[in-house]
Design an enzyme around this catalytic site. Structure first.
Site, mmCIF file in Angstrom:
data_model
loop_
_atom_site.group_PDB
_atom_site.id
_atom_site.type_symbol
_atom_site.label_atom_id
_atom_site.label_comp_id
_atom_site.label_asym_id
_atom_site.label_seq_id
_atom_site.Cartn_x
_atom_site.Cartn_y
_atom_site.Cartn_z
ATOM 1 N N HIS A 115 0.877 -1.191 0.025
ATOM 2 C CA HIS A 115 0.042 0.095 0.188
ATOM 3 C C HIS A 115 0.958 1.177 0.009
ATOM 4 C CE1 HIS A 115 -2.547 -2.790 2.241
ATOM 5 N NE2 HIS A 115 -3.591 -2.155 1.551
ATOM 6 N N GLU A 246 -10.783 -6.138 -5.011
ATOM 7 C CA GLU A 246 -10.650 -7.461 -4.122
ATOM 8 C C GLU A 246 -11.858 -7.361 -3.326
ATOM 9 O OE1 GLU A 246 -6.931 -7.560 -1.989
ATOM 10 O OE2 GLU A 246 -8.144 -8.413 -0.342
ATOM 11 N N GLU A 282 -9.210 -13.106 -2.406
ATOM 12 C CA GLU A 282 -8.561 -13.477 -1.107
ATOM 13 C C GLU A 282 -9.685 -14.504 -0.653
ATOM 14 O OE1 GLU A 282 -6.966 -10.541 1.335
ATOM 15 O OE2 GLU A 282 -7.409 -11.651 3.333
ATOM 16 N N HIS A 285 -11.650 -13.788 2.776
ATOM 17 C CA HIS A 285 -12.845 -13.096 2.510
ATOM 18 C C HIS A 285 -13.945 -13.786 2.119
ATOM 19 C CE1 HIS A 285 -9.992 -9.294 1.875
ATOM 20 N NE2 HIS A 285 -9.766 -9.828 2.806
ATOM 21 N N ASP A 310 -4.917 -13.293 -3.196
ATOM 22 C CA ASP A 310 -4.066 -13.168 -2.226
ATOM 23 C C ASP A 310 -4.403 -14.375 -1.065
ATOM 24 O OD1 ASP A 310 -3.423 -10.410 -2.505
ATOM 25 O OD2 ASP A 310 -4.709 -9.544 -0.899
ATOM 26 N N ASP A 321 -11.186 -11.964 9.910
ATOM 27 C CA ASP A 321 -10.192 -12.055 9.079
ATOM 28 C C ASP A 321 -8.902 -12.382 9.411
ATOM 29 O OD1 ASP A 321 -9.216 -12.008 6.315
ATOM 30 O OD2 ASP A 321 -9.329 -9.435 6.210
ATOM 31 N N ASP A 323 -6.293 -13.793 8.480
ATOM 32 C CA ASP A 323 -5.044 -13.551 7.272
ATOM 33 C C ASP A 323 -3.760 -14.441 7.741
ATOM 34 O OD1 ASP A 323 -6.076 -11.718 5.649
ATOM 35 O OD2 ASP A 323 -5.309 -9.920 6.988
ATOM 36 N N ASP A 353 -1.039 -12.360 1.311
ATOM 37 C CA ASP A 353 -1.727 -11.460 2.278
ATOM 38 C C ASP A 353 -1.985 -12.149 3.603
ATOM 39 O OD1 ASP A 353 -3.100 -9.553 3.449
ATOM 40 O OD2 ASP A 353 -4.561 -9.157 2.077
HETATM 41 C C1 XUL Z 1 -7.787 -6.465 3.673
HETATM 42 C C2 XUL Z 1 -7.023 -6.695 2.520
HETATM 43 C C3 XUL Z 1 -6.117 -5.887 2.006
HETATM 44 C C4 XUL Z 1 -6.185 -5.588 0.674
HETATM 45 C C5 XUL Z 1 -5.107 -4.684 0.098
HETATM 46 O O1 XUL Z 1 -8.579 -7.312 4.267
HETATM 47 O O2 XUL Z 1 -7.039 -8.195 2.347
HETATM 48 O O3 XUL Z 1 -4.802 -5.779 2.563
HETATM 49 O O4 XUL Z 1 -5.419 -6.955 0.133
HETATM 50 O O5 XUL Z 1 -5.714 -3.435 0.456
HETATM 51 CO CO CO Z 2 -6.237 -8.907 0.638
#
Ligand code: XUL
Ligand code: CO
Length: 450
Positions: A115, A246, A282, A285, A310, A321, A323, A353
Site C-alpha cells: 500500500h 478485491e 482472497e 474473504h 491473495d 479475517d 490472514d 496477504d
Molecule cells: C484487507 C486486505 C487488504 C487488501 C489490500 O482485508 O485484504 O490488505 O489486500 O488493501
Molecule cells: Co487482501
C-alpha cells in the site's frame, strides 16, 4: 517493552538483517523438523510445460510482513524487529525496505506488493506525503533492480487515516473522495514507475454500517464514477497494469459493497466497467462471505475475471479475517486446479496477504510462514497437475451433464428451444428419472490424489 521507544539497532546499506538465515534451498530429503527448506517448491522444475515459478508467481506483502507488529483490539504490538524503531521517519522507512529486499531475496520470491502508506510516511500536506513517496520509490527501484524482484501490484490505503472513516469514494463528503482520487493518482504514477503488473482496489470502508443514514444508490454511483476516473487516468499516463478489485463481505464496515466475486462482477456489468477490471480474490474473504474456500476463485475464473489471488486462509471456526498463512494442501490443490484450467494467473500471482500470529515473535517465524505456504502451494500444484492430466474428474463431471449435449438439451443450451418444446418432450417421454450426483465417489477420487 514499549515498541515506539525502541532504538534502531541496525542501519546502513551493508547490514545483514537476517543473520543466520541463508537463501532457502530446495532439499526434499531434509529432516522433517527442518522448516527452513523447500521440500516441494523447486522454482525451475517443469510442471505441465511451465516452471513452478511461472505457475505460482509468489509475492510477499509489505503491510503484514514489514509493518505488522501484532496489534489486536486487546493489546499492543508484540513483534519487534531489530531494524524497525516503530517510528514514521524516512530513515526507518528506508531501513525497512532494505530488510524487506534481503528477505525477498533469501526466500527466492520474485514479486512484492504494498500500500502507498506502508512504504512511506504520510506528511503534513499532500505535497510532502508525495515527496516522501518519491524518495522511497527511488530506493525501491534501486533495490528491485539489485535483487531482481518485481512489483506484482501496488494499492492505495484508503481506509486507515481517520479522514476515510466514512469511506473513500463512497464517503458522504465529496472532498474525502477527492482526497482519495489524489492519492490514487500518485499511487498509479509510482506503480507505473516501478513497472507494477497490476493495481489493486480494496474498498476498505466502502460500505455501510446502517441503512438509516445511508443513501446506498448514491454511494454505488459515486464508486463507479471514481473507477471511471481511475480508468481515464490509467489511459492518460499509459499505465499498463491490470486493474483489480478485491471483494470482501464485511470488516471493517458491517456490509461492504464488494461483498464477493459475483457481487463485484455484477457491479462492474451494471456500470459498464467490466472491460477495465478483473478481481483479486482472497480466500479468507470468501469464507467470511459464507462460501467455501475456493468459491470466489471459481466464480471469477469461469467468467474470465480471475486476475490475482491473495493467498491466505482464515480459521473456519472464527468469524473474522485472520490472514493466516495457507497451510492446507487440499485447499491449495483446489485453487491450483482452477489456475491450471485457466492456463495460468499472469499477470497476477499468489500474494501472501498473511501475517505471522502475534505470538509468533521470532524473526525466523516470518521465514517459516512463507516457506511453508510456498511449499503448500507447490504441493497443491503438483497434485492439481496430476488431476488435470488424468482428466478423471473432468470426465466424470462431464458425464453428469451429458444430456445437455444431445437432443432438446443441446437445443436449450444453445438458446434455441421454446417452452412448447419442453412441454412436448415431457408429454412424449414422461417424468425425468432422478440420477445420483455421487458426491462421496467424487470426494474419494479427490482424496486419492492427496
Ligand atoms: C484487507 C486486505 C487488504 C487488501 C489490500 O482485508 O485484504 O490488505 O489486500 O488493501
Ligand atoms: Co487482501
Amino acid at each position: 517493552m514499549s515498541f515506539n521507544n525502541k532504538k534502531t539497532k541496525l542501519s546502513g546499506q551493508n547490514t545483514e538483517y537476517f543473520p543466520g538465515i541463508s537463501k532457502i534451498e530446495y532439499r526434499p530429503d531434509a529432516p522433517l523438523d527442518d522448516t527452513l527448506v523447500f521440500r516441494h517448491y523447486d522454482a525451475q522444475q517443469l510442471v505441465l510445460g511451465k516452471t513452478m515459478q511461472d505457475w505460482l508467481r509468489f509475492s510477499v506483502c509489505y503491510w503484514h510482513s514489514f509493518r505488522g507488529v501484532g496489534l489486536d483490539p486487546f493489546g499492543s504490538g508484540t513483534i519487534v524487529r531489530p531494524w524497525d524503531d516503530g517510528s514514521d521517519s524516512l530513515e526507518t522507512a528506508k531501513q525497512r525496505l532494505r530488510a524487506a529486499f534481503e528477505f525477498f531475496s533469501k526466500l527466492g520470491v520474485k514479486y512484492w506488493t504494498f500500500h502507498d502508506r506502508d512504504i512511506a510516511p504520510e506528511g503534513n500536506t499532500l505535497a510532502s506525503t508525495n515527496a516522501n513517496l518519491d524518495i522511497i520509490a527511488d530506493l525501491a527501484q534501486e533495490l528491485m533492480q539489485k535483487h531482481q524482484v518485481k512489483l506484482l501490484w501496488a494499492t492505495s490505503n484508503l481506509f486507515a487515516n481517520p479522514r476515510y472513516m466514512l469511506g473513500a469514494s463512497t464517503s458522504s463528503d465529496a472532498k474525502v473522495a477527492a482526497y482519495a482520487g489524489s492519492q490514487v493518482k500518485k499511487c498509479m504514477e509510482i506503480a507505473k514507475k516501478l513497472g507494477a503488473e497490476n493495481m489493486v482496489f480494496w474498498g476498505g470502508r466502502e460500505g455501510y454500517n446502517s441503512l438509516v443514514n445511508t443513501d446506498v444508490k448514491q454511494e454505488l454511483d459515486h464508486m463507479a464514477a471514481f473507477f471511471r476516473m481511475v480508468v481515464v487516468y490509467k489511459q492518460k499516463i499509459g499505465f499498463e497494469g491490470q486493474l483489480l478489485i478485491e471483494p470482501k463481505p464485511k470488516e471493517p464496515t458491517r456490509h461492504q459493497y464488494d461483498y464477493d466475486a459475483q457481487t463485484v462482477m455484477s457491479f462492474l456489468s451494471q456500470y459498464e466497467l467490466g472491460q477495465h477490471f478483473k478481481l483479486n480474490i482472497e480466500p479468507n474473504h470468501t469464507t467470511l462471505a459464507g462460501h467455501c474456500y475456493e468459491h470466489d476463485v471459481v466464480m471469477a475464473s469461469i467468467f474470465g475475471k480471475l486476475g490475482s489471488i491473495d493467498a491466505n486462509t482464515g480459521s473456519p471456526d472464527l468469524g473474522w479475517d485472520t490472514d493466516q498463512f495457507p497451510m492446507d494442501i487440499k485447499s491449495a490443490a483446489s485453487i491450483m486446479k482452477i489456475i491450471i484450467e485457466q492456463g495460468g494467473l499472469a499477470p497476477g500471482g499468489l500474494n501472501f496477504d498473511a501475517k505471522v500470529r502475534r505470538d509468533s515473535t521470532d524473526l525466523r517465524d516470518l521465514f517459516i510462514g512463507h516457506v511453508a505456504a510456498m511449499d503448500t502451494f507447490a504441493r497443491g500444484l503438483k497434485i492439481a497437475a496430476k488431476m488435470v492430466e488424468d482428466g478423471l474428474l473432468k470426465q466424470a463431471v462431464e458425464a453428469r451433464y451429458s444430456s445437455w449435449a444431445v437432443g432438446l438439451g443441446a437445443k436449450m443450451a444453445a438458446g434455441e428451444a421454446t417452452l412448447e418444446d419442453c412441454e412436448k418432450l415431457i408429454h412424449e417421454e414422461g417424468h425425468p428419472t432422478p440420477e445420483s450426483a455421487n458426491q462421496e465417489h467424487f470426494e474419494a477420487i479427490v482424496n486419492n490424489y492427496m
